[in-house]
Write a protein that holds these residues in place. Structure first.
Motif: not given
Ligand SMILES: Cc1cc2nc3c(=O)[nH]c(=O)nc-3n(C[C@H](O)[C@H](O)[C@H](O)COP(=O)(O)OP(=O)(O)OC[C@H]3O[C@@H](n4cnc5c(N)ncnc54)[C@H](O)[C@@H]3O)c2cc1C
Length: 632
Positions: A325-330, A340-344, A481-483, A485-494
């Protein structure tokens, strides 16, 4: 008036006394409130605006990295942890650890997306994943089973995935470096007594757990050192418990070095992203200091962001759920997903969050006629408390899964040929009423209520449970990522049980459990098996066990692989020296780096990864870029 004068002065004296006393009570109350507020207000030590190393996530592996890097007094290290201190007594007392699950103070309380093939006995087919949110991370919440995995697991990392420096021979010294073994008669080739983490055997192991070992031996499964030369067999569970207390990584690695002047630890520091400069270099970390528990997304969005610069390396150790999640947010991950989540996007790495693998288990419980961890006897409960208070002994120092065994099955001849088990059986001297045994309690928020079908009048609290465990799932999931927002938990699909072989292995596990419980070792303690009234199939048939597996199997809490290492850039996120591809000055060191699951519980591997990763930073790596394979 002769009567009213003294009465008047008495009343005014009384009034003054009441006013004075009230003032005093008010004063003391205000003082206590002030002190309470002072003690409960979160505050942070002074920190610099630049460090040599910044470690993101003070969990199992991250603490080890920070502790080892700060051994060099000439470098400065900042450790950032989203949770707080590990000072709660429920963390220390091994048996009470389960009480921390679903407390938002210590647990990230992750929920999977609804599962298609599994979790049918859980509401909305959603599975609950506890993850430690505290200094020490999951090592503060886990069941303390110390299991390294199989030699073949690490050799596969090296041979198949090109992870130079990660074969069994390469990682054994790092398992030993961490280990403070106290179990007698273990081979020094595999064990060491000099490391910081105490490994012991519960001296008050329940007789049911001992019967499990004897029952296995009776049907030809040998007793073994599961962390020694041959993992296949049965053992009382080695645990990281010292003097009756959980030996988590905060306790055994960090506390003694916390006063180092070159090490700064910030708790309640939620990392929002790694900062990447124009040269694609990680040059800092952004985070928010969280003033109180339970803030909404709208509230956390308003908190100011702090940025601290980093001159050498940023190390992300936030665990298999939050590291991707942190890597994707970065801006590191699959380009289209990030956009799609607005992240460069800074580095287009499609495998970030992919390759999610987890262990699964389900339960078969029997009643018994001897006291177990679930005893309801008031006398025994009082004795238990005294035993622990005055000697750190007794059931409160139990880790639940007191014995375990490892097996190969016909379902995975590929693993059997390499001596790698595909099945583990956890054994716990504990059970509670309900067709799904202890899992019903653990997932109490999610479990579909089937109490109406259970004959509670037959219930006795004492029981024991076999937990057949799938070690090498063919079903592979993902974290996205769900969004932004770093405080929103990611989507986990095992994607649990998507592959039918995973169900077959677990069915074999139940059949083997039935054989073990039928052995004479259980003759004196075997009560009736807890029924599953909602299961329409003939008891003990393959269909019966498949129903159990698809309805009640849940996580063993071992997600890995979401930022895996390897020499092939197409199927890995990291090089074998744990560097993030396409970005300099950035590594990942935690369970997410594993290309495949290890054959057993993942805490000991997380510790080894912390030691190995820190050593790669300090002493360099045997891996050379020229070792890279283009395709496996
Ligand atoms: C309930 C439970 C029981 C288990 N039982 C066992 C067992 O008996 N034996 C065994 O071997 N294994 C067990 N495990 C698994 C084992 O504990 C984990 O695999 C291992 O500890 C994971 O280590 P890690 O370093 O990868 O992650 P973690 O220990 O989870 O560390 C990650 C850290 O990063 C922090 N973090 C996350 N996001 C952020 C952010 N944005 N900013 C700042 N910090 C952040 C977290 O709060 C956490 O402290 C269990 C796990 C659980 C949850």
């Amino acid at each position: 008036n002769i009567w009213f004068a003294p009465m008047g002065s008495f009343l005014s004296t009384l009034k003054r006394a009441i006013v004075n006393r009230s003032k005093r009570i008010l004063g003391v109350t205000l003082l206590l409130l002030g002190l309470y507020r002072y003690w409960t207000t979160r505050r942070w030590p002074k920190f610099a605006n630049q460090y040599d190393y910044i470690v993101v996530g003070g969990g199992t592996s991250g603490i080890i990295v920070a502790a080892r890097l700060s051994e060099n007094p000439n470098v400065s290290v900042l450790l950032l942890e989203a949770g707080g201190e590990a000072s709660d007594f429920r963390i220390s007392v091994p048996f009470l650890g389960a009480l921390l699950q679903r407390t938002t103070q210590y647990d990230w309380c992750i929920e999977t997306v609804p599962q298609k093939y599994s979790s049918k006995g859980l509401k909305n087919q959603v599975s609950f994943w506890p993850r430690g949110k505290v200094l020490g991370g999951c090592s503060c919440l886990n069941n303390m089973a110390y299991v390294r995995g199989n030699r073949g697991d690490f050799d596969e990392w090296a041979d198949k995935f090109g992870c130079t420096g990660w074969s069994f021979r390469d990682v054994l010294p790092f398992f030993k470096k961490a280990e403070g073994n106290t179990i007698p008669n273990l081979s020094p080739e595999f064990h060491s007594s000099d490391g910081p983490m105490t490994i012991s055997i519960n001296e008050d192991t329940n007789p049911c757990s001992i019967a499990f070992v004897k029952g296995c031996e009776e049907i030809g499964i040998p007793k073994t050192d599961i962390n020694g030369s041959n993992q296949l067999g049965v053992s009382i569970t080695p645990v990281n418990v010292e003097g009756g207390q959980r030996d988590h990584t905060d306790r055994c690695y960090l506390r003694a070095v916390r006063s180092r002047t070159n090490l700064t630890v910030l708790t309640y520091a939620h990392v929002t992203r790694v900062c990447i400069d124009g040269n694609k270099r990680a040059n800092g970390v952004a985070f928010k200091l969280i003033p109180s528990e339970g803030m909404s997304l709208a509230q956390t969005a308003k908190l100011p962001e702090v940025v601290v610069k980093c001159s050498r390396e940023v190390i992300v150790s936030a665990g298999s759920v939050h590291t991707p999640q942190i890597l994707m947010l970065s801006g590191i991950g699959p380009r289209s997903h990030l956009e799609k989540s607005g992240i460069r996007c800074h580095s287009d790495l499609p495998m970030v969050g992919q390759n999610l693998q987890d262990h699964l288990f389900a339960v078969m419980s029997h009643n018994t006629n001897i006291p177990t961890l679930g005893t309801q006897s008031v006398v025994l409960l009082v004795k238990t408390v005294f035993q622990y208070l005055f000697g750190r002994r007794g059931p409160l120092q139990s880790n639940f899964v007191e014995s375990m065994s490892f097996h190969t099955t016909d379902v995975r001849p590929d693993l059997r040929s390499r001596g790698v088990p595909d099945l583990q059986i956890h054994f716990a001297p504990l059970s509670i009423p309900g067709p799904v045994g202890m899992l019903e309690t653990r997932n109490n928020v999610n479990a579909i209520d089937n109490s109406a079908t259970f004959p509670y009048e037959k219930w006795v609290a004492d029981g024991f449970s076999f937990l057949p465990t799938l070690l090498h799932p063919k079903s592979i999931g993902e974290i996205t990522l769900k969004s932004g927002d770093p405080f929103e938990p990611p989507l986990v699909n095992p994607r649990y049980l998507e592959h039918p072989d995973d169900v077959r292995t677990l069915i074999e596990g139940f059949k083997l459990s039935e054989k073990i419980v039928a052995s004479s070792a259980f003759d004196k303690i075997r009560g009736w098996r807890r029924p599953d009234h909602l299961n329409p199939h003939k008891e003990s048939s393959d269909e019966y066990w498949e129903h159990t597996v698809r309805h009640h199997a849940v996580t063993v809490y071992h997600p890995v692989g979401t930022c895996s290492m390897g020499s092939d850039p197409e199927i890995s996120v990291l090089t074998p020296d744990l560097k993030v591809r396409g970005i300099s000055g950035l590594r990942v060191i935690d369970c997410s780096i594993m290309p495949t699951l290890t054959s057993g519980n993942t805490h000991a591997p997380a510790i080894m990864i912390g030691e190995r990763g820190a050593d790669l930073i300090v002493n360099g790596s045997p891996y050379k870029a020229s070792d890279a394979k283009s395709k496996l």
